[in-house]
Design a protein around this motif. Structure first.
Motif, PDB file in Angstrom:
ATOM      1  N   THR A 152       0.817  -1.209   0.000  1.00  8.10           N
ATOM      2  CA  THR A 152       0.000   0.000   0.000  1.00  8.10           C
ATOM      3  C   THR A 152       0.851   1.260   0.000  1.00  8.10           C
ATOM      4  OG1 THR A 152      -1.733  -1.162   1.237  1.00  8.10           O
ATOM      5  CG2 THR A 152      -1.821   1.248   1.231  1.00  8.10           C
ATOM      6  N   SER A 174       0.675   7.429   0.985  1.00 13.60           N
ATOM      7  CA  SER A 174       0.133   8.724   0.562  1.00 13.60           C
ATOM      8  C   SER A 174      -1.233   8.583  -0.113  1.00 13.60           C
ATOM      9  CB  SER A 174       1.110   9.421  -0.398  1.00 13.60           C
ATOM     10  OG  SER A 174       1.287   8.645  -1.574  1.00 13.60           O
ATOM     11  N   ALA A 175      -1.554   7.369  -0.540  1.00 18.21           N
ATOM     12  CA  ALA A 175      -2.821   7.141  -1.243  1.00 18.21           C
ATOM     13  C   ALA A 175      -3.962   6.796  -0.283  1.00 18.21           C
ATOM     14  CB  ALA A 175      -2.660   6.013  -2.264  1.00 18.21           C
ATOM     15  N   LEU A 176      -3.643   6.590   0.998  1.00 24.11           N
ATOM     16  CA  LEU A 176      -4.674   6.230   1.969  1.00 24.11           C
ATOM     17  C   LEU A 176      -5.543   7.430   2.304  1.00 24.11           C
ATOM     18  CD1 LEU A 176      -2.715   3.958   4.482  1.00 24.11           C
ATOM     19  CD2 LEU A 176      -4.186   3.260   2.600  1.00 24.11           C
ATOM     20  N   SER A 177      -6.830   7.235   2.315  1.00 26.70           N
ATOM     21  CA  SER A 177      -7.767   8.309   2.653  1.00 26.70           C
ATOM     22  C   SER A 177      -7.788   8.529   4.166  1.00 26.70           C
ATOM     23  CB  SER A 177      -9.170   7.956   2.171  1.00 26.70           C
ATOM     24  OG  SER A 177      -9.677   6.841   2.885  1.00 26.70           O
ATOM     25  N   GLN A 178      -8.339   9.672   4.578  1.00 26.28           N
ATOM     26  CA  GLN A 178      -8.453   9.959   6.008  1.00 26.28           C
ATOM     27  C   GLN A 178      -9.330   8.916   6.705  1.00 26.28           C
ATOM     28  OE1 GLN A 178      -9.864  14.009   6.429  1.00 26.28           O
ATOM     29  NE2 GLN A 178      -7.795  14.853   6.322  1.00 26.28           N
ATOM     30  N   ASN A 179     -10.362   8.471   6.019  1.00 23.22           N
ATOM     31  CA  ASN A 179     -11.257   7.472   6.595  1.00 23.22           C
ATOM     32  C   ASN A 179     -10.524   6.150   6.833  1.00 23.22           C
ATOM     33  OD1 ASN A 179     -14.068   6.527   7.283  1.00 23.22           O
ATOM     34  ND2 ASN A 179     -13.596   5.100   5.616  1.00 23.22           N
ATOM     35  N   THR A 180      -9.652   5.758   5.881  1.00 22.89           N
ATOM     36  CA  THR A 180      -8.885   4.514   6.043  1.00 22.89           C
ATOM     37  C   THR A 180      -7.929   4.628   7.223  1.00 22.89           C
ATOM     38  OG1 THR A 180      -9.029   4.016   3.679  1.00 22.89           O
ATOM     39  CG2 THR A 180      -7.291   2.914   4.918  1.00 22.89           C
ATOM     40  N   TRP A 181      -7.242   5.777   7.331  1.00 21.84           N
ATOM     41  CA  TRP A 181      -6.349   6.001   8.469  1.00 21.84           C
ATOM     42  C   TRP A 181      -7.114   5.923   9.786  1.00 21.84           C
ATOM     43  CZ3 TRP A 181      -1.491   5.226   8.584  1.00 21.84           C
ATOM     44  CH2 TRP A 181      -0.664   5.530   7.501  1.00 21.84           C
TER      45      TRP A 181
END
Length: 290
Positions: free
Chosen positions: A199, A202-209
């Motif tokens: 993964t 930098s491509a992870l959304s705030q919701n995923t974090w």
């Protein structure tokens, strides 16, 4: 006061088991593969567990040098267990994955006597047969191209890994509290999984974090701390029996939050497996008292 402590222990235990059951939902809520979910879960959990150990005024260091080798083995098993645990549910459903995983109590009662050079009891063999029937009822078709069938197989592999981890932990690592023991296991898992990370951060959304933080703190570190606290206030039998509710809690949460329904065969198979796990737990505790 003892009664108040018992009530608090039961509340902590049920909350811990509910959170453990809820862990499975993140296999569907987090849009990552099973290995990366496990990696980020362990990173967050390791930090939270380190804080828990420090807050409880304990030291993070282990007593004996050989214990670090045991921690390495346990961490490797936990890593493989969690990856297969999430993979099983991504392939099938939360309920089916958890029910397949919950074959581990029967695996334990069959394997532990062999390690202790004791005879396996006939009643335990009958329990194993009952669990096998339950698993067969879960399988839609005997075809590895079917994702649900594959998910059940992966879930059973996860159960075997968890069984191995528990037996080694009980024999060689039980002198350490839950938070410290899990800290080392999550750290080992991080180092194992880092080279396989796929993964792009930098491509992870705030919701995923946010989901990863919630998984690591509230569904990993917190339930382990609650579980360890409950163990000090309740009998081992009570703890073991309530723990058998984990797949039930997971299935209910999946139904309410993910709208995952249950077929009649899944419900019957799951009931057989969970009931057998509870029966074996009671049998095991009675044997220890005898």
């Amino acid at each position: 006061m003892p009664e108040r402590g018992h009530q608090n222990g039961l509340l902590e235990l049920h909350l811990a088991v509910l959170l453990f059951g809820g862990t499975a939902l993140f296999s569907k809520l987090i849009p990552l593969n099973a290995a990366d979910i496990t990696l980020f879960r362990c990173v967050v959990a390791a930090m939270a567990l380190a804080i828990l150990v420090k807050v409880s005024t304990q030291t993070l260091s282990l007593t004996k040098p050989k214990d670090y080798k045991v921690a390495l083995v346990l961490g490797t098993l936990v890593c493989a267990h969690w990856v297969t645990y999430f993979a099983a549910m991504q392939l099938s459903t939360v309920a089916i994955g958890m029910i397949a995983f919950y074959t581990y109590p029967v695996m334990t009662v069959l394997i532990e006597p062999l390690l202790n050079k004791q005879r396996i009891q006939a009643i335990d063999v009958m329990s194993a047969i009952a669990v096998l029937i339950g698993v067969i009822l879960l399988i839609p078709e005997a075809n590895l191209n079917n994702d649900i069938t594959l998910g059940i197989i992966v879930g059973i592999c996860s159960a075997a890994l968890f069984t191995a981890r528990n037996l080694i932990h009980k024999k060689h690592f039980s002198q350490y509290g839950g938070a410290k023991a899990m800290f080392y296991q999550t750290v080992v898992a991080v180092f194992i999984l880092l080279p396989w990370q796929q993964t792009d951060l930098s491509a992870l959304s705030q919701n995923t974090w946010l989901m990863l933080v919630i998984l690591g703190v509230f569904f990993t570190a917190a339930p382990h701390a609650l579980f360890a606290s409950a163990l000090r206030k309740l009998s081992a039998k009570t703890v073991s029996l309530v723990s058998c509710l984990q797949p039930c809690y997971g299935a209910i949460l999946a139904l309410l939050l993910l709208n995952e329904g249950l077929s009649s065969s899944t419900m019957i198979g799951g009931l057989i497996i969970v009931a057998t796990a509870m029966f074996e737990t009671m049998q095991h505790q009675q044997k220890k008292k005898a």
